[in-house]
Design an enzyme around this catalytic site. Structure first.
Site, PDB file in Angstrom:
ATOM      1  N   ASN A   1       0.871  -1.189   0.000  1.00 16.18           N
ATOM      2  CA  ASN A   1       0.000   0.000   0.000  1.00 16.18           C
ATOM      3  C   ASN A   1       0.899   1.227   0.000  1.00 16.18           C
ATOM      4  O   ASN A   1       1.520   1.549   1.011  1.00 16.18           O
ATOM      5  CB  ASN A   1      -0.885  -0.043   1.259  1.00 16.18           C
ATOM      6  CG  ASN A   1      -1.704   1.230   1.413  1.00 16.18           C
ATOM      7  OD1 ASN A   1      -1.804   2.039   0.496  1.00 16.18           O
ATOM      8  ND2 ASN A   1      -2.294   1.396   2.586  1.00 16.18           N
ATOM      9  N   TRP A   2       0.968   1.881  -1.148  1.00 18.10           N
ATOM     10  CA  TRP A   2       1.916   2.996  -1.286  1.00 18.10           C
ATOM     11  C   TRP A   2       1.381   4.304  -0.701  1.00 18.10           C
ATOM     12  O   TRP A   2       2.088   5.316  -0.681  1.00 18.10           O
ATOM     13  CB  TRP A   2       2.295   3.188  -2.769  1.00 18.10           C
ATOM     14  CG  TRP A   2       2.989   2.000  -3.363  1.00 18.10           C
ATOM     15  CD1 TRP A   2       3.452   0.896  -2.690  1.00 18.10           C
ATOM     16  CD2 TRP A   2       3.295   1.773  -4.744  1.00 18.10           C
ATOM     17  NE1 TRP A   2       4.030   0.009  -3.569  1.00 18.10           N
ATOM     18  CE2 TRP A   2       3.944   0.522  -4.841  1.00 18.10           C
ATOM     19  CE3 TRP A   2       3.088   2.502  -5.917  1.00 18.10           C
ATOM     20  CZ2 TRP A   2       4.388  -0.011  -6.053  1.00 18.10           C
ATOM     21  CZ3 TRP A   2       3.516   1.982  -7.134  1.00 18.10           C
ATOM     22  CH2 TRP A   2       4.166   0.734  -7.197  1.00 18.10           C
ATOM     23  N   LYS A   3       0.147   4.293  -0.296  1.00 14.99           N
ATOM     24  CA  LYS A   3      -0.479   5.476   0.327  1.00 14.99           C
ATOM     25  C   LYS A   3      -0.262   6.734  -0.527  1.00 14.99           C
ATOM     26  O   LYS A   3      -0.193   6.634  -1.746  1.00 14.99           O
ATOM     27  CB  LYS A   3       0.031   5.663   1.764  1.00 14.99           C
ATOM     28  CG  LYS A   3      -0.102   4.395   2.591  1.00 14.99           C
ATOM     29  CD  LYS A   3       0.054   4.646   4.067  1.00 14.99           C
ATOM     30  CE  LYS A   3       0.050   3.318   4.810  1.00 14.99           C
ATOM     31  NZ  LYS A   3      -0.019   3.473   6.254  1.00 14.99           N
TER      32      LYS A   3
ATOM     33  N   HIS B   1      -9.578   1.005   5.113  1.00 14.00           N
ATOM     34  CA  HIS B   1      -8.274   1.190   5.754  1.00 14.00           C
ATOM     35  C   HIS B   1      -8.454   2.106   6.966  1.00 14.00           C
ATOM     36  O   HIS B   1      -9.268   3.034   6.939  1.00 14.00           O
ATOM     37  CB  HIS B   1      -7.274   1.792   4.761  1.00 14.00           C
ATOM     38  CG  HIS B   1      -5.872   1.775   5.280  1.00 14.00           C
ATOM     39  ND1 HIS B   1      -5.408   2.705   6.173  1.00 14.00           N
ATOM     40  CD2 HIS B   1      -4.841   0.909   5.061  1.00 14.00           C
ATOM     41  CE1 HIS B   1      -4.146   2.416   6.465  1.00 14.00           C
ATOM     42  NE2 HIS B   1      -3.783   1.336   5.805  1.00 14.00           N
TER      43      HIS B   1
ATOM     44  N   GLU C   1      -6.837   4.496   8.036  1.00 18.05           N
ATOM     45  CA  GLU C   1      -6.662   5.931   7.781  1.00 18.05           C
ATOM     46  C   GLU C   1      -7.946   6.525   7.197  1.00 18.05           C
ATOM     47  O   GLU C   1      -8.275   7.688   7.446  1.00 18.05           O
ATOM     48  CB  GLU C   1      -5.438   6.149   6.877  1.00 18.05           C
ATOM     49  CG  GLU C   1      -4.148   5.941   7.669  1.00 18.05           C
ATOM     50  CD  GLU C   1      -2.962   5.432   6.879  1.00 18.05           C
ATOM     51  OE1 GLU C   1      -2.958   5.520   5.638  1.00 18.05           O
ATOM     52  OE2 GLU C   1      -2.024   4.903   7.516  1.00 18.05           O
TER      53      GLU C   1
ATOM     54  N   GLU D   1      -5.577  -5.190  10.501  1.00 12.94           N
ATOM     55  CA  GLU D   1      -4.545  -4.193  10.746  1.00 12.94           C
ATOM     56  C   GLU D   1      -4.851  -3.469  12.054  1.00 12.94           C
ATOM     57  O   GLU D   1      -5.659  -2.528  12.063  1.00 12.94           O
ATOM     58  CB  GLU D   1      -4.519  -3.180   9.600  1.00 12.94           C
ATOM     59  CG  GLU D   1      -4.248  -3.793   8.247  1.00 12.94           C
ATOM     60  CD  GLU D   1      -3.657  -2.772   7.293  1.00 12.94           C
ATOM     61  OE1 GLU D   1      -2.617  -3.067   6.723  1.00 12.94           O
ATOM     62  OE2 GLU D   1      -4.217  -1.669   7.150  1.00 12.94           O
TER      63      GLU D   1
ATOM     64  N   GLY E   1       2.309   1.954  10.877  1.00  9.17           N
ATOM     65  CA  GLY E   1       3.272   3.036  10.727  1.00  9.17           C
ATOM     66  C   GLY E   1       3.942   3.433  12.028  1.00  9.17           C
ATOM     67  O   GLY E   1       4.585   4.467  12.124  1.00  9.17           O
TER      68      GLY E   1
ATOM     69  N   SER F   1       3.245  -2.473  10.398  1.00 11.57           N
ATOM     70  CA  SER F   1       4.701  -2.509  10.557  1.00 11.57           C
ATOM     71  C   SER F   1       5.316  -3.861  10.202  1.00 11.57           C
ATOM     72  O   SER F   1       6.246  -4.334  10.875  1.00 11.57           O
ATOM     73  CB  SER F   1       5.104  -2.082  11.979  1.00 11.57           C
ATOM     74  OG  SER F   1       4.667  -0.765  12.226  1.00 11.57           O
TER      75      SER F   1
ATOM     76  N   GLY G   1       2.646  -1.147   4.364  1.00 13.62           N
ATOM     77  CA  GLY G   1       2.792   0.259   4.022  1.00 13.62           C
ATOM     78  C   GLY G   1       4.254   0.611   3.807  1.00 13.62           C
ATOM     79  O   GLY G   1       4.826   0.397   2.738  1.00 13.62           O
ATOM     80  N   GLY G   2       4.887   1.133   4.865  1.00 11.77           N
ATOM     81  CA  GLY G   2       6.251   1.662   4.768  1.00 11.77           C
ATOM     82  C   GLY G   2       7.250   0.780   4.031  1.00 11.77           C
ATOM     83  O   GLY G   2       7.963   1.247   3.137  1.00 11.77           O
TER      84      GLY G   2
HETATM   85  C1  PEP Z   1      -0.863  -0.011   6.110  1.00 15.20           C
HETATM   86  O1  PEP Z   1      -1.001   1.179   5.982  1.00 15.20           O
HETATM   87  O2  PEP Z   1      -1.699  -0.766   5.576  1.00 15.20           O
HETATM   88  C2  PEP Z   1       0.266  -0.482   6.896  1.00 15.20           C
HETATM   89  C3  PEP Z   1       0.195  -1.697   7.390  1.00 15.20           C
HETATM   90  O3  PEP Z   1       1.320   0.367   7.077  1.00 15.20           O
HETATM   91  P1  PEP Z   1       2.764   0.017   7.736  1.00 15.20           P
HETATM   92  O4  PEP Z   1       3.226  -1.258   7.124  1.00 15.20           O
HETATM   93  O5  PEP Z   1       3.626   1.181   7.397  1.00 15.20           O
HETATM   94  O6  PEP Z   1       2.512  -0.128   9.203  1.00 15.20           O
END
Ligand code: PEP
Length: 253
Positions: free
Chosen positions: A9-11, A97, A99, A169, A175, A215, A236-237
């Site tokens: 997920n490149w956000k 999600h 967010e 999640e 994050g 994470s 994500g990251g």
């Molecule tokens: C996400 O946003 O779906 C996520 C899991 O982010 P991260 O891996 O950065 O925690």
């Protein structure tokens, strides 16, 4: 046996040039696509470019929008419809999600509307669920997540559930560098599968993939993936760097 699924997920981190560079780097990595399913979720403005690049190379990488409108079309300034992202090359969409839930106040009913809109428009769905830190500390994490699953999939029948992937999640792990322990994640994944079994029966529930997100990094992915009900990762990251994403995808060797 569920095939592992690793989704990036490149956000809102890369423009179309950065997205194009990243997908090119990912495509240059050796991946055994018979052993793992792979997907990426660029921003709206990069969907076409990324999906075209993948198509030209002929790799079976899924492309998801990060969100869609619940509406089909019309006067909804700033929204992007399911049909639009499908036309741009997306085959899937992430929905619910945290967010979107927390920053944009998306509730379970709206998310359920979006799930229906996506499926009606040929998009597969990655439905995210997860508890907040408060909910975890007050002991209602599993109840909250099971409720989100029931609400998100309301009225989604047996004919369409095979096009849905779940992603657990925990909000406090996204994050933040904090990961749920594999045992804690497995506990919630097991409860999600029990809920799916109540809704769709055990045979169907066994086939639905439940990804973990929060994470996930190259150094913790294997321990998570060893658990029975953890079928992949929504990342994500660590998905923004081709080398670390490649390590995640190739977690098995
Ligand atoms: C996400 O946003 O779906 C996520 C899991 O982010 P991260 O891996 O950065 O925690």
């Amino acid at each position: 046996m569920r095939k592992p699924y690793i989704y990036g997920n490149w956000k809102m981190n890369l423009d179309m040039h950065g997205s194009s560079d990243l997908i090119s780097s990912i495509l240059s990595v050796k991946i055994d696509y018979t052993k793992v399913d792979v997907g990426v979720a660029p921003d709206f403005s990069s969907l076409y470019k990324v999906s075209q690049t993948i198509k030209q190379m002929g790799y079976p990488i899924s492309v998801a929008a990060q969100n869609i409108s619940a509406e089909e079309k019309g006067a909804f300034t700033g929204d992007v419809s399911a049909a639009m992202v499908f036309a741009a090359g997306a085959d899937s969409t992430i929905l619910g999600h945290s967010e979107r839930r927390m920053i944009f106040a998306e509730g379970d009913e709206l998310i359920n509307q979006k799930v229906k809109t996506a499926l009606r428009n040929n998009l597969d769905v990655i439905l995210c669920v997860g508890e907040t830190l408060d909910e975890r500390e007050s002991g209602v994490a599993a109840d909250r997540v099971v409720y989100q699953v029931g609400m998100g999939l309301k009225d989604i029948g047996m004919d369409r559930i095979n096009r849905v992937t779940l992603a657990y999640e925990p909000v406090w792990a996204i994050g933040t560098g904090k990961t749920a322990t594999p045992a804690d994640a497995e506990d919630i994944h097991g409860k999600i599968r029990t809920q799916l079994s109540k809704m769709y029966g055990p045979v169907v529930a066994e086939k639905i993939r439940i990804l973990y997100g929060g994470s996930v990094k190259p150094d913790n992915v294997s321990a998570l993936m060893m658990r029975e009900n953890i079928d992949g990762a929504l990342v994500g990251g660590a998905s923004l760097d081709a080398t670390s994403f490649a390590k995640l995808v190739n977690f098995n060797g």
